[in-house]
Every structure is written in structure tokens, then in C-alpha cells.
Design a protein around this motif. Sequence first.
Motif, PDB file in Angstrom:
ATOM      1  N   THR A  20       0.826  -1.220   0.000  1.00  0.00           N
ATOM      2  CA  THR A  20       0.000   0.000   0.000  1.00  0.00           C
ATOM      3  C   THR A  20       0.856   1.263   0.000  1.00  0.00           C
ATOM      4  O   THR A  20       0.424   2.300  -0.496  1.00  0.00           O
ATOM      5  N   GLY A  21       2.071   1.170   0.563  1.00  0.00           N
ATOM      6  CA  GLY A  21       2.928   2.350   0.610  1.00  0.00           C
ATOM      7  C   GLY A  21       3.321   2.856  -0.765  1.00  0.00           C
ATOM      8  O   GLY A  21       3.652   4.036  -0.924  1.00  0.00           O
ATOM      9  N   ARG A  22       3.262   1.986  -1.777  1.00  0.00           N
ATOM     10  CA  ARG A  22       3.605   2.410  -3.143  1.00  0.00           C
ATOM     11  C   ARG A  22       2.667   3.521  -3.620  1.00  0.00           C
ATOM     12  O   ARG A  22       3.079   4.436  -4.337  1.00  0.00           O
ATOM     13  N   TYR A  23       1.408   3.459  -3.196  1.00  0.00           N
ATOM     14  CA  TYR A  23       0.444   4.473  -3.634  1.00  0.00           C
ATOM     15  C   TYR A  23       0.731   5.825  -2.983  1.00  0.00           C
ATOM     16  O   TYR A  23       0.597   6.871  -3.614  1.00  0.00           O
ATOM     17  N   TRP A  24       1.120   5.777  -1.706  1.00  0.00           N
ATOM     18  CA  TRP A  24       1.498   7.031  -1.058  1.00  0.00           C
ATOM     19  C   TRP A  24       2.766   7.594  -1.698  1.00  0.00           C
ATOM     20  O   TRP A  24       2.909   8.809  -1.849  1.00  0.00           O
ATOM     21  N   CYS A  25       3.677   6.718  -2.114  1.00  0.00           N
ATOM     22  CA  CYS A  25       4.889   7.179  -2.805  1.00  0.00           C
ATOM     23  C   CYS A  25       4.542   7.838  -4.140  1.00  0.00           C
ATOM     24  O   CYS A  25       5.185   8.813  -4.542  1.00  0.00           O
TER      25      CYS A  25
END
Length: 456
Positions: free
Chosen positions: A420-425
Motif C-alpha cells: 500500500t505504501g507504493r500508492y502514497w509514494c
Amino acid sequence: MSSEGFLSRLAADMAAKNRSLFDIGALLLPNLLIPPEAFPAMTGALLILGFCVYTTVLPNYKTWAPLRVGLAIPAIYLFIDYGWSSAYPRGSRAVHLGMGTTAFYGIMKVIEVCWVRELDNERPRWVLKPGAQAPQESRNGNGDAKPKVPTALPLPEDTLGRITYAFDFVCSVRGASWFGDRVWDFAPAYIYHYSRSDRLYFVLFNIAFLVLQYLAGDFFDVYVKSLHWDRTNGTPVTSLPVPLQIATVLMVGLHTILGLTIPATSFAIIAVSLGSSPSSWVPILPNIPFAAPTIQEFWSTYWHHIFRRVWRRIATGAVWFVPAPLKTNPTTVRVLRHTVVFFLSSALHAAILAGIPSKLAYPMPRSFLSVDAGTFKFFFTQPLGLVLEALLIFPLTEGFEPYTRSELRRTFGWIWFLFTGRYWCDAWIGHGLFEPMEIPISISPIRGVLYGQWVF
């Protein structure tokens, strides 16, 4: 080369590349980059907030409620003006980000003090730390007090005491106090139990810690500037090869951590050096976030508690409007509170990113209410991760021996955050926060050792 020769060459290189010690100062204390034109708005908002807090400890505090409710409007307006007005010259996106975050926190605190308190009449109190002014008979042989119940101090009854109360509360973000012998009654346990007495050791330890953080920031800077970030498609990270996606998530995590710890450590060093109590300067992160054993513990224990108080209070206000029959179900109340908290978290990050102007060639696509989808994807999937962890991962791993159970749950947490952190990145990098001008590293020890390029 002698040390004098090295310093002379370093100074010449910095002058040639238009670098100065102010760049290092701005990395350690980002407040130095706030435009002076914005100070009146922030000062006005804080004065209104402080006055409203002052009225909550007056004997007839309830009669002041209409004034507090009304004063919230200009206070919120001034915080909005400070955080997002286009009239103030901001030199970088990071400054936009910092001012927006501060403004959003101020708005939440105004809502909590001026509106939510009128629903339950809650008034925070100072609580003495363990051992502070405790009776002698309650101490053990080492002089450590071990009270069974925290000692709550009475509300101040004189003008100076009320002013001090209001100032300390406005300054307190997580429950710490300017007074080293006490905390606020909403402080987490790690702040309540935090105690340091050796001023010299505290300053020297944090200076060494700050140097390590600077080196970590330099490592981050070298990685970021070694890559070209394609912002043309709105997904600069999720379109990368998987290994680079994972590395970038870790780098954004490191960047976020350093963005919290470097200023906090710098302020602590300065404040304690000038006479403040070391016990008042609790580390901004209670634990190492990367070591969190579960998603639940990451958000509740391992991540920072900056917004914990105001979000919980606003969630309390939301629960107040729930029909009485539903309030009798603890699960319903808990789910509602968590939903409100993650909604506010999403709103915070969406607001501060949406306020960043697109100065580069390819502005970040904003598909929903002018907000990029990556922000919503990350923050609105976190409740799903908590549900999956509670309903699926915990039961499936319960039968394993403790170490295996702990590592399986930790592994799920890592997979979830990396995915999910990829989307925040995408949102973070898409808004230009990895552009070269956003990283104020001027003296680079890593480049100096590897390539002889000490100034970048």
C-alpha cells in the motif's frame, strides 16, 4: 591535505555552488524557511486559541462557551491563511508541506477546544510523573516513587497559573509539558514514564544522534538524486520495477522519519542547552517504526502521536451524535472512532498535498475532489489491513509458538505496508517532493568519501 586546507576548499566549493551553512540550518530547523509574512496569521491564531483555553479554566467557564464557539471561526480562518494562502512566498514544496501540516493541526486543536469540549466539558489536567514531589514513604530505597494512581494537579486558580496552563497546553502536542515533573493527563504511557536528569549527557547524546540522522539523510539524498523520477504518467513509483518500488517505499519511510526526528532532536538540543528540563523533550517516535510487530501496533504504538489527541477528541465528538442504542455496542463505537481517525488522517495528507502548487512540467493528476488517488488508496486501505489482520492473520497464527507467531504477523505487516505504501509514494513523488531542490543537503560526507564531491 591538512584540516585547514580541507576547510578552505570546502568553503570555496560552497561559495562556488551558492551553498551556505544556512542550508544545513534549514535542514535541522525547517522553521527557518517559513516566510515572515505568514507570522502574523499564525500568531493571531495561537493567541485566539490560547485565550479560549484560558477561559476553560475560569470558575464560570461554561458562560464563556458561546464566545469560544464564535472565536473558533477567526482562529480557523487564520490557520487556513497561514497554511495555504498563496500570498506567502514559499521557496519549496517542503515548506508548503510543513506549513500545511502545522495549520491542519491547529485547526483540529481549535475544534477540540472550542467545540468538542462543549459536548463533554472535558478539561485536561497536569499529572505528576512517577517520583515527582511524592511523599517520602512512597519511595523505595533508590528514591523512585511508584504511585499506583497518577497524581492529578488541580486546575489553576490565579491569573498567572491560568496563563501558564494555557501556554503549556497550546504548546503540548503529544502530552509532554514544559515542566519536567509533569505531563498532561492525555499523554501516552511512554511520555508519562520518560525521565532524564543529566543535562550534559542528554545534549551530547542527541548531538551524536543528530549526526547519525544527518548521515542517514545524506544516504537518502544520494539515492534520490541518482534516479530520474518520471512524473508524466501520475504513477512515478507503481510503474517502476518491483525492486525499485520496494526500495522507494523504504526511502519515503526513511524520509518521513527523518522529517520528524531531525527537527525534534535539534529543538531538544537547543532547548535543553538553554535550561529546559531534559524530561520535557521526549523522542518524537516512541519506538523504531520498522520494528512494529503488527499493523495495529504500528499505528497505535510505533508511529508518532502528534495527531492522536485531537483526532481522538474529534472522534469523540462524532460519537456524541450517534443514536443512543448504537452507543451501547462497544464494537460499533470503536469502529466508528477508527473510521473517523483514518478519515481525518486521509483528509490531512490530501489537504497538505493538494495545497502544493505544480511548478514543474507535469502536474500531478488529481482525479477526485482535486486530490490524487494515491493518497486515498493508501490511507483508506489501512482500516482494511487492520480488519484482515484481526479477522484472518491473528486467528491463523494463534496456534504457532510465540516467536514464529510474532514473525508471521510482522511479515504480513511488512507486506501490507510495502504494497500500500507504493500508492502514497506515487502521491509524494508525483507532487515533486523528491526533486533536487527539495533536499537541502549541502555538505555530503557520503559523496565526499566515495567521489571526492563534498559539496552538492
